[in-house]
Design a protein around this motif. Structure first.
Motif, PDB file in Angstrom:
ATOM      1  N   ALA A   1       0.830  -1.207   0.000  1.00  0.00           N
ATOM      2  CA  ALA A   1       0.000   0.000   0.000  1.00  0.00           C
ATOM      3  C   ALA A   1       0.861   1.251   0.000  1.00  0.00           C
ATOM      4  CB  ALA A   1      -0.933  -0.014   1.218  1.00  0.00           C
ATOM      5  N   SER A   2       1.971   1.225   0.711  1.00  0.00           N
ATOM      6  CA  SER A   2       2.880   2.380   0.719  1.00  0.00           C
ATOM      7  C   SER A   2       3.451   2.638  -0.666  1.00  0.00           C
ATOM      8  CB  SER A   2       4.016   2.139   1.722  1.00  0.00           C
ATOM      9  OG  SER A   2       3.522   1.950   3.026  1.00  0.00           O
ATOM     10  N   ILE A   3       3.796   1.555  -1.372  1.00  0.00           N
ATOM     11  CA  ILE A   3       4.309   1.703  -2.738  1.00  0.00           C
ATOM     12  C   ILE A   3       3.263   2.361  -3.629  1.00  0.00           C
ATOM     13  CG2 ILE A   3       5.122   0.446  -4.763  1.00  0.00           C
ATOM     14  CD1 ILE A   3       6.124  -1.715  -2.877  1.00  0.00           C
ATOM     15  N   ILE A   4       2.035   1.858  -3.559  1.00  0.00           N
ATOM     16  CA  ILE A   4       0.972   2.373  -4.417  1.00  0.00           C
ATOM     17  C   ILE A   4       0.696   3.842  -4.117  1.00  0.00           C
ATOM     18  CG2 ILE A   4      -1.478   2.147  -4.994  1.00  0.00           C
ATOM     19  CD1 ILE A   4      -1.195  -0.859  -4.426  1.00  0.00           C
ATOM     20  N   VAL A   5       0.643   4.204  -2.839  1.00  0.00           N
ATOM     21  CA  VAL A   5       0.354   5.595  -2.474  1.00  0.00           C
ATOM     22  C   VAL A   5       1.491   6.516  -2.893  1.00  0.00           C
ATOM     23  CG1 VAL A   5      -0.030   7.160  -0.527  1.00  0.00           C
ATOM     24  CG2 VAL A   5      -1.218   4.969  -0.607  1.00  0.00           C
ATOM     25  N   GLN A   6       2.739   6.072  -2.720  1.00  0.00           N
ATOM     26  CA  GLN A   6       3.868   6.909  -3.116  1.00  0.00           C
ATOM     27  C   GLN A   6       3.926   7.087  -4.625  1.00  0.00           C
ATOM     28  OE1 GLN A   6       7.521   5.508  -1.421  1.00  0.00           O
ATOM     29  NE2 GLN A   6       6.894   5.905   0.678  1.00  0.00           N
ATOM     30  N   LEU A   7       3.624   6.022  -5.369  1.00  0.00           N
ATOM     31  CA  LEU A   7       3.560   6.161  -6.817  1.00  0.00           C
ATOM     32  C   LEU A   7       2.434   7.108  -7.231  1.00  0.00           C
ATOM     33  CD1 LEU A   7       4.143   2.468  -7.996  1.00  0.00           C
ATOM     34  CD2 LEU A   7       5.674   4.400  -8.351  1.00  0.00           C
ATOM     35  N   ALA A   8       1.277   6.980  -6.569  1.00  0.00           N
ATOM     36  CA  ALA A   8       0.144   7.845  -6.897  1.00  0.00           C
ATOM     37  C   ALA A   8       0.426   9.296  -6.545  1.00  0.00           C
ATOM     38  CB  ALA A   8      -1.106   7.359  -6.164  1.00  0.00           C
ATOM     39  N   SER A   9       1.204   9.519  -5.474  1.00  0.00           N
ATOM     40  CA  SER A   9       1.518  10.896  -5.076  1.00  0.00           C
ATOM     41  C   SER A   9       2.435  11.596  -6.070  1.00  0.00           C
ATOM     42  CB  SER A   9       2.170  10.895  -3.690  1.00  0.00           C
ATOM     43  OG  SER A   9       3.406  10.205  -3.716  1.00  0.00           O
ATOM     44  N   GLU A  10       3.120  10.819  -6.923  1.00  0.00           N
ATOM     45  CA  GLU A  10       3.935  11.422  -7.966  1.00  0.00           C
ATOM     46  C   GLU A  10       3.166  11.644  -9.258  1.00  0.00           C
ATOM     47  OE1 GLU A  10       7.114  12.484  -7.655  1.00  0.00           O
ATOM     48  OE2 GLU A  10       6.866  12.024  -5.531  1.00  0.00           O
ATOM     49  N   ILE A  11       1.994  11.023  -9.360  1.00  0.00           N
ATOM     50  CA  ILE A  11       1.200  11.109 -10.592  1.00  0.00           C
ATOM     51  C   ILE A  11      -0.016  12.011 -10.412  1.00  0.00           C
ATOM     52  CG2 ILE A  11      -0.124   9.765 -12.271  1.00  0.00           C
ATOM     53  CD1 ILE A  11       1.662   7.374 -11.581  1.00  0.00           C
ATOM     54  N   MET A  12      -0.741  11.841  -9.304  1.00  0.00           N
ATOM     55  CA  MET A  12      -1.982  12.583  -9.081  1.00  0.00           C
ATOM     56  C   MET A  12      -1.683  13.959  -8.490  1.00  0.00           C
ATOM     57  SD  MET A  12      -4.283   9.463  -7.527  1.00  0.00           S
ATOM     58  CE  MET A  12      -5.708  10.545  -7.325  1.00  0.00           C
ATOM     59  N   PRO A  13      -2.188  15.019  -9.084  1.00  0.00           N
ATOM     60  CA  PRO A  13      -1.910  16.377  -8.574  1.00  0.00           C
ATOM     61  C   PRO A  13      -2.429  16.603  -7.157  1.00  0.00           C
ATOM     62  CG  PRO A  13      -2.749  16.461 -10.822  1.00  0.00           C
ATOM     63  CD  PRO A  13      -2.928  15.059 -10.358  1.00  0.00           C
ATOM     64  N   SER A  14      -3.577  16.002  -6.814  1.00  0.00           N
ATOM     65  CA  SER A  14      -4.141  16.220  -5.486  1.00  0.00           C
ATOM     66  C   SER A  14      -3.237  15.644  -4.397  1.00  0.00           C
ATOM     67  CB  SER A  14      -5.527  15.583  -5.393  1.00  0.00           C
ATOM     68  OG  SER A  14      -5.468  14.191  -5.699  1.00  0.00           O
ATOM     69  N   LEU A  15      -2.711  14.434  -4.620  1.00  0.00           N
ATOM     70  CA  LEU A  15      -1.796  13.844  -3.637  1.00  0.00           C
ATOM     71  C   LEU A  15      -0.452  14.562  -3.621  1.00  0.00           C
ATOM     72  CD1 LEU A  15      -2.443  10.007  -4.092  1.00  0.00           C
ATOM     73  CD2 LEU A  15      -3.257  11.502  -2.270  1.00  0.00           C
ATOM     74  N   LYS A  16      -0.010  15.034  -4.795  1.00  0.00           N
ATOM     75  CA  LYS A  16       1.239  15.786  -4.841  1.00  0.00           C
ATOM     76  C   LYS A  16       1.119  17.089  -4.056  1.00  0.00           C
ATOM     77  CE  LYS A  16       3.511  15.612  -8.640  1.00  0.00           C
ATOM     78  NZ  LYS A  16       3.992  15.820 -10.036  1.00  0.00           N
ATOM     79  N   ALA A  17      -0.073  17.706  -4.100  1.00  0.00           N
ATOM     80  CA  ALA A  17      -0.293  18.927  -3.319  1.00  0.00           C
ATOM     81  C   ALA A  17      -0.312  18.630  -1.821  1.00  0.00           C
ATOM     82  CB  ALA A  17      -1.605  19.585  -3.744  1.00  0.00           C
ATOM     83  N   LEU A  18      -0.831  17.445  -1.448  1.00  0.00           N
ATOM     84  CA  LEU A  18      -0.854  17.079  -0.027  1.00  0.00           C
ATOM     85  C   LEU A  18       0.558  16.924   0.523  1.00  0.00           C
ATOM     86  CD1 LEU A  18      -3.779  14.478   0.181  1.00  0.00           C
ATOM     87  CD2 LEU A  18      -3.704  16.755   1.200  1.00  0.00           C
ATOM     88  N   LYS A  19       1.486  16.416  -0.297  1.00  0.00           N
ATOM     89  CA  LYS A  19       2.864  16.235   0.158  1.00  0.00           C
ATOM     90  C   LYS A  19       3.518  17.564   0.515  1.00  0.00           C
ATOM     91  CE  LYS A  19       5.633  13.477  -1.835  1.00  0.00           C
ATOM     92  NZ  LYS A  19       6.473  12.790  -2.860  1.00  0.00           N
ATOM     93  N   LYS A  20       3.062  18.649  -0.125  1.00  0.00           N
ATOM     94  CA  LYS A  20       3.656  19.961   0.119  1.00  0.00           C
ATOM     95  C   LYS A  20       3.013  20.701   1.295  1.00  0.00           C
ATOM     96  CE  LYS A  20       4.756  20.491  -4.798  1.00  0.00           C
ATOM     97  NZ  LYS A  20       4.573  21.315  -6.017  1.00  0.00           N
ATOM     98  N   GLU A  21       1.985  20.103   1.924  1.00  0.00           N
ATOM     99  CA  GLU A  21       1.295  20.762   3.023  1.00  0.00           C
ATOM    100  C   GLU A  21       1.899  20.450   4.383  1.00  0.00           C
ATOM    101  OE1 GLU A  21      -2.823  19.924   2.859  1.00  0.00           O
ATOM    102  OE2 GLU A  21      -3.134  20.838   0.886  1.00  0.00           O
ATOM    103  N   GLY A  22       3.017  19.773   4.405  1.00  0.00           N
ATOM    104  CA  GLY A  22       3.703  19.512   5.668  1.00  0.00           C
ATOM    105  C   GLY A  22       3.073  18.372   6.446  1.00  0.00           C
TER     106      GLY A  22
END
Length: 433
Positions: free
Chosen positions: A85-106
């Motif tokens: 699940a960690s792999i899938i979420v980390q891959l998705a966070s590099e592809i999906m803009p919404s998850l990529k924005a969450l990574k920048k929110e601290g």
């Protein structure tokens, strides 16, 4: 004053002792849970089934779960659904803009991503638990009604995985080191005595000769030495400070270096690669067991240990995750900006964009050699097993995990002790004032 200093030192060492005791207690709980069986299964028939079909992917799953799969305990599927699940979420966070924005929110964004990872863990653990229950039920070793067995098995295995996830987080927070890595390491280390007994049994039965047994032991020691040497290797990038403030004064022309490890990704790539390969291969072996000739059976055969498809997929997955994980944890642009703000630069390289490109090139070259090193270590036992036809218990992946996690734990323990010493020095300076 002396009493205060002594009491602060005792308090600091007592905190370290509490962390180590908690870590030991958590590992004991993990090993106890590995011996609690899921209800409704004939234990003797299960042992015979695993003995007859316990090779390949099943053996690797059993190794990572610390023997839980062989006993069909509540920790039978281990922590691998969480890693997947960690792999899938980390891959998705590099592809999906919404998850990529969450990574920048601290911290707030990381909590939401962690919540998604837990949801994914429940989903994957449920699917894997249902597959395990289907496989076990099809072997005619279940002594409970079908509905009760499926219900209890899914709830027990999913609950066991979620408990291990929670236990690993507690070990990280209240102990020392990464809890998930320590759980996997403890599961692998728990199989070392049985591996030694297996080697001795083969020697007593004349299945292998004394020279072969000695060669196996020496080969394992050589691999451990090679792993320690490569894990200790550093690439030191020189850093020059034109003007650096030291207290109330300025120090001129100071030189230092920025260390980069050869293996910057650690044990994450082989763990990720193993989980990626094990999940579809295990489902294929379970769901394709009822038929002798279908695509699931063929897929399970292709992904068996020593098969060309398995070796190529495993090697490609390790190389991919080496680059992927390094890209996640290392930002050359951010590091170049920090150097520029602190008045530091790499000799012969202009600060800013050129420094960023230079550091990125260094990391990419190191990642290439690190990926080749990890792939070689993980595949050496595969080739030896095929060539010599000897059942190796300690594979390259497990050996790499054991050595790297042990070295990382030792480093974090020394770092924690150093931090406690600095705190004692601060307490002494405050007491003098």
């Amino acid at each position: 004053m002396a009493n205060r200093q002594a009491s602060s030192g005792v308090a600091n060492y007592s905190d370290l002792k509490k962390r180590l005791v908690f870590l030991l207690g958590a590992l004991i709980v993990f090993r106890i849970g590995a011996h609690i069986p899921v209800p409704g299964v004939d234990a003797a028939a299960l042992a015979k089934l695993y003995e007859s079909a316990g090779g390949g992917i099943l053996n690797m799953l059993n190794m990572f779960s610390g023997g839980s799969l062989e006993r069909f305990s509540v920790f039978a599927i281990g922590i691998m659904p969480y890693i997947s699940a960690s792999i899938i979420v980390q891959l998705a966070s590099e592809i999906m803009p919404s998850l990529k924005a969450l990574k920048k929110e601290g911290e707030a964004g990381r909590r939401i991503i962690t919540k998604y990872t837990r949801y994914g863990t429940v989903l994957l653990a449920s699917l894997q638990s249902f597959g395990v229950a289907s496989f076990v039920y099809s072997q005619n070793i279940v002594v409970a009604p079908k509905f009760e067995f499926f219900t209890s098995t899914v709830f027990c295995l999913v609950g066991g995985t979620m408990f291990l996830m929670w236990l690993g987080e507690q070990m990280t927070e209240r102990g020392i080191g990464n809890g998930i890595s320590l759980i996997i390491t403890a599961g692998i280390a728990a199989g070392l005595p049985s591996g030694a007994i297996q080697l001795w049994t083969l020697l007593q039965q004349n299945s292998i000769g004394v020279p072969m047994a000695i060669a196996i032991v020496i080969g394992a020691l050589v691999l451990i030495y090679v792993v320690v040497c490569f894990e200790s290797a550093l690439r030191k990038v020189p850093i020059h400070y034109a003007k650096r403030q030291a207290g109330s004064s300025f120090a001129q022309n100071q030189n230092t270096h920025m260390p980069f490890k050869l293996n910057m990704a650690g044990v994450i790539p082989p763990i990720f690669a193993s989980s990626i390969i094990m999940f579809p291969a295990t489902l294929a072996s379970w769901l394709g067991n009822s038929s002798n000739d279908n695509w699931l059976t063929r897929l399970s055969g292709w992904l068996g240990h020593g098969q060309p498809a398995y070796i190529l997929l495993f090697a490609a997955s390790i190389v991919f995750f080496c680059y992927f994980y390094t890209a996640l944890v290392f930002s050359p642009r951010e590091m170049a900006e920090n150097l520029k703000k602190s008045g530091a630069f790499v000799p012969g390289i202009r600060p800013g964009e050129q420094t960023s490109n230079y550091l990125e090139g260094v990391v990419l070259r190191l990642t290439l050699f690190g990926a080749l090193y990890i792939t070689t270590i993980c595949l050496i036992p595969e080739f030896l097993t095929t060539a010599v036809n000897v059942p190796f218990y300690l594979g390259g992946t497990s050996l790499l995990i054991l050595v790297v996690v042990t070295m990382d734990f030792n480093t974090q323990l020394a770092s924690y002790k150093m931090t406690q010493q600095y705190e004692r020095f601060d307490m002494k300076s405050l007491s003098r004032k």
